[in-house]
Design a protein around this motif. Structure first.
Motif, short mmCIF file in Angstrom:
data_model
loop_
_atom_site.label_atom_id
_atom_site.label_comp_id
_atom_site.label_asym_id
_atom_site.label_seq_id
_atom_site.Cartn_x
_atom_site.Cartn_y
_atom_site.Cartn_z
N ASP A 176 41.54 -17.91 -36.68
CA ASP A 176 40.26 -17.59 -36.05
C ASP A 176 40.44 -17.75 -34.54
O ASP A 176 40.55 -18.87 -34.04
N ASN A 177 40.46 -16.64 -33.81
CA ASN A 177 40.76 -16.69 -32.38
C ASN A 177 39.73 -17.49 -31.59
O ASN A 177 40.07 -18.14 -30.60
N LYS A 178 38.48 -17.45 -32.02
CA LYS A 178 37.45 -18.21 -31.32
C LYS A 178 37.72 -19.71 -31.44
O LYS A 178 37.59 -20.47 -30.47
N VAL A 179 38.09 -20.14 -32.65
CA VAL A 179 38.39 -21.55 -32.87
C VAL A 179 39.63 -21.95 -32.07
O VAL A 179 39.66 -23.01 -31.43
N VAL A 192 46.57 -17.25 -28.20
CA VAL A 192 45.51 -16.44 -28.81
C VAL A 192 45.84 -14.96 -28.69
O VAL A 192 45.63 -14.18 -29.64
N SER A 193 46.35 -14.57 -27.54
CA SER A 193 46.64 -13.14 -27.33
C SER A 193 48.10 -12.80 -27.57
O SER A 193 48.51 -11.66 -27.36
N SER A 225 41.75 -17.83 -40.47
CA SER A 225 40.84 -16.70 -40.54
C SER A 225 40.39 -16.46 -41.98
O SER A 225 40.98 -16.99 -42.93
N SER A 238 40.81 -20.63 -29.31
CA SER A 238 40.47 -20.71 -27.89
C SER A 238 39.75 -22.01 -27.58
O SER A 238 40.00 -22.64 -26.54
N GLY A 239 38.88 -22.45 -28.48
CA GLY A 239 38.14 -23.68 -28.28
C GLY A 239 39.04 -24.90 -28.23
O GLY A 239 38.90 -25.75 -27.33
#
Length: 632
Positions: free
Chosen positions: A593-596, A581-582, A450, A598-599
């Motif tokens: 970076d949670n979006k990364v 992630v959670s 992040s 998750s990907g």
């Protein structure tokens, strides 16, 4: 083998609460289930948990010297203590016990800190001199035995064999060190120069601290280092004879015990060599233990059984379910700091098996580092040849550009995985080797982190300490520097940590005869051709052991403990992966970076990419954060 803990006031010698030291020792009771003791005086408290190995009834700790002027708590074994005892007795020392602990006390009183050079063994100890009002903390040459330390707000220094011994101290802060996160995501473990918690340190291997009341805490001082800068001369026959002499000494010296003793046997070169030399040294069958998997591609028990039959050992083996993921939470409890070497699972299982039969087990650890047994060392030697031919001004733009555009292909046969090699060749040897040793390269870590963690790290990168270590190594060649880094960085942080925590969690003492310092120093002085010949690493050991072991043991491709983590995250651990992630731990820190995340999780589960190793690191980090109660 034991666990130690203590508190020392460097400033005003305040009273030490004995119950606090008791709690620190109780937290590491698994290291010493056979006995315990605590001693306190003004400004000092020492605690001990004992696993009885030698002089079972006669060496309780904390132990005072014969004259009462010094007291020690000691974790480890001194293999030459009988020789030292005879020397000290000749100089007037009097002994009341038959073990090695009292010999350290007498050696200190005779030679001071110079006594460390005389000790052949694995150890971490705290020795308090009541006359000098000094505390000596010391750790063995290669770092087989650990020692954690923390300077606390009341002016005291707390220390313990494991981090969990410090965690029970009410003054210990539980704030994560962002640099340790960067280190961990790079290497898969937190190296010895760092701790996951701010304010906690590990005494470096081959170092000591000498602390005195009323003064500022003294920093660690190095008392031993391995030197690759000299070369031995001699024929293959002469070098082989000297090698065998050192290997025999390493093995026989570690067969001293007043309890049942055996060996780990994987069927590889190193453990098989140890078993061969153990069998040579005793008339009784050696007890050997191995584990295997019910997946043929992962199973090595056939090779172990071949060696066991050849030497008539009392062999015990067990097939372990490769889907042994239910032990993950136990691993988190055992290691405290995040630790992502997935072979910790089978290591724990073989330690459990061994403990059913013996109290001491000899392993084959250390030979790969000292004698160039890793594929990466062989590749590095070849890359160094290329660097010597192609000027740096040409290498960097040529190989750097190719490496940047070359696709990453973990799925491809090894010769086609060129991306890492190209990027490595673009740099100097130290930078290139750091890249080959890392689990996650810097460009991918930057993608995962992040903005918050990136700001906290500034310009720090985990590779920097390793690169500096290699550039400053006492060495002649790139191969020397790579082996130096493996012995001083990788060995302590990964291999020895893995074995120490796994073995001690079940009350088993693991000994590493191939890490005898005389053998390590001999290996460091060997010419290149005795270490690597063609594509064969560890050549001199293999050549020497041909008189003991069959060719298919000596020259088959190296295989370590394999855990199918990628498959787990596409199957039974898919929900765990998505929960990263959670998860309470990582979400609380805001490091990624949670979006990364998750990907990459979905790409892995779908089979689009293989991120199993990264997911394993993230999951172990998440669980460790919760275990340590880190606030973030």
């Amino acid at each position: 083998m034991c666990g130690i803990a203590g508190i020392f006031h460097c400033g005003v010698p305040k009273p030490v609460d004995p119950s606090r030291v008791v709690r620190m020792c109780d937290a590491i009771a698994h290291r010493g289930p056979d006995g315990s003791g605590v001693w306190t005086a003004a400004g000092i408290g020492l605690g001990h948990r004992r696993l009885s190995i030698i002089d079972l009834e006669g060496s309780p700790q904390p132990m005072h010297s014969a004259d009462g002027d010094a007291v020690i708590v000691f974790n480890g074994e001194i293999y030459n203590f009988r020789e030292l005892r005879r020397e000290l007795e000749g100089q007037g020392a009097v002994f009341r016990t038959d073990g090695d602990t009292e010999v350290i006390l007498a050696a200190w009183q005779r030679w001071g800190v110079d006594c460390l050079d005389r000790l052949n063994g694995m150890f971490a100890f705290a020795l308090y001199d009541l006359k000098r009002k000094e505390l000596l903390l010391a750790r063995d040459r290669l770092g087989v035995k650990p020692l954690f330390m923390a300077e606390l707000s009341d002016g005291s220094l707390a220390f313990a064999s494991e981090l969990k011994g410090l965690l029970v101290h009410p003054l210990l802060r539980r704030e994560a060190d962002p640099r340790a996160v960067e280190d961990y995501m790079t290497w898969g473990y937190v190296p010895d120069h760092r701790s996951i918690l701010k304010g906690v340190e590990k005494l470096p291997a081959g170092h000591f601290r000498l602390l005195k009341h009323g003064t500022q805490p003294a920093p660690p001082r190095q008392w031993w280092d391995v030197d690759f800068s000299n070369r031995k001369q001699g024929s293959v026959a002469d070098l082989s004879a000297e090698l065998l002499h050192h290997m025999r000494d390493g093995v026989t010296s570690r067969m001293q015990a007043d309890v049942p003793l055996g060996a780990f046997l994987s069927g590889g070169v190193d453990s098989s060599s140890v078993v061969a030399l153990m069998s040579e040294a005793t008339q009784d069958p050696v007890t050997t233990c191995s584990i295997g998997f019910d997946v043929a591609a992962l199973d090595e028990t056939g090779y172990a059984e071949t060696v066991a039959k050849q030497f008539g050992t009392s062999h015990h083996s067990r097939i372990v379910d490769p889907n042994d993921f239910h032990a993950i939470d136990r691993l988190v409890q055992i290691y405290d700091e995040p630790f992502a070497d997935a072979s910790a699972l089978p290591t724990l299982r073989v330690c459990e098996l061994a403990r059913e039969h013996v109290t001491v087990a000899l392993s084959g650890d250390g030979a790969d580092e000292a004698f160039a047994g890793y594929r990466r060392q062989v590749f590095h030697a070849r890359e160094e040849q290329a660097r010597g031919i192609i000027p740096a001004g040409l290498r960097k733009p040529l190989f750097g550009s190719l490496g940047a555009v070359w696709p990453k292909a973990d799925w491809a046969p090894r010769p086609l995985r060129a991306k890492s090699t190209l990027l490595s060749l673009a740099e100097d040897g130290a930078v290139g080797y750091a890249r080959s040793l890392s689990v996650i390269p810097p460009e991918l870590r930057e993608h995962l982190f992040s903005d918050k963690l990136t700001r906290q790290l500034g310009d720090y990168r985990a590779e920097q300490p390793l690169i500096e270590m290699m550039r400053n190594a006492p060495a002649q060649s790139g191969l020397d520097r790579a082996q130096y880094a493996d012995l001083k960085f990788w060995l302590q942080g990964d291999i020895l940590t893995k074995v120490d925590r796994a073995s001690m969690s079940v009350g088993l003492e693991a000994r590493e005869p191939l890490l005898d310092h005389r053998l390590i120093e001999f290996g460091a002085a060997l010419p290149h051709k005795a270490r690597i010949k063609g594509t064969q690493g560890k050549w001199l050991i293999k050549n020497t052991m041909e008189r003991y072991l069959p060719q298919d043991i000596l020259y088959r491709p190296k295989q370590g403990f394999v855990t199918p983590i990628s498959e787990w995250f596409r199957g039974p651990l898919a929900a765990e992966a998505r929960g990263i992630v959670s998860g309470a731990g990582l979400a609380r820190t805001g490091w990624f970076d949670n979006k990364v995340l998750s990907g990459i999780i979905e790409d892995h589960i779908s089979g689009k990419s293989d991120y199993g190793r990264i997911l394993w690191q993230l999951m172990m980090l998440d669980k460790s954060i919760d275990h340590l109660s880190i606030a973030g």
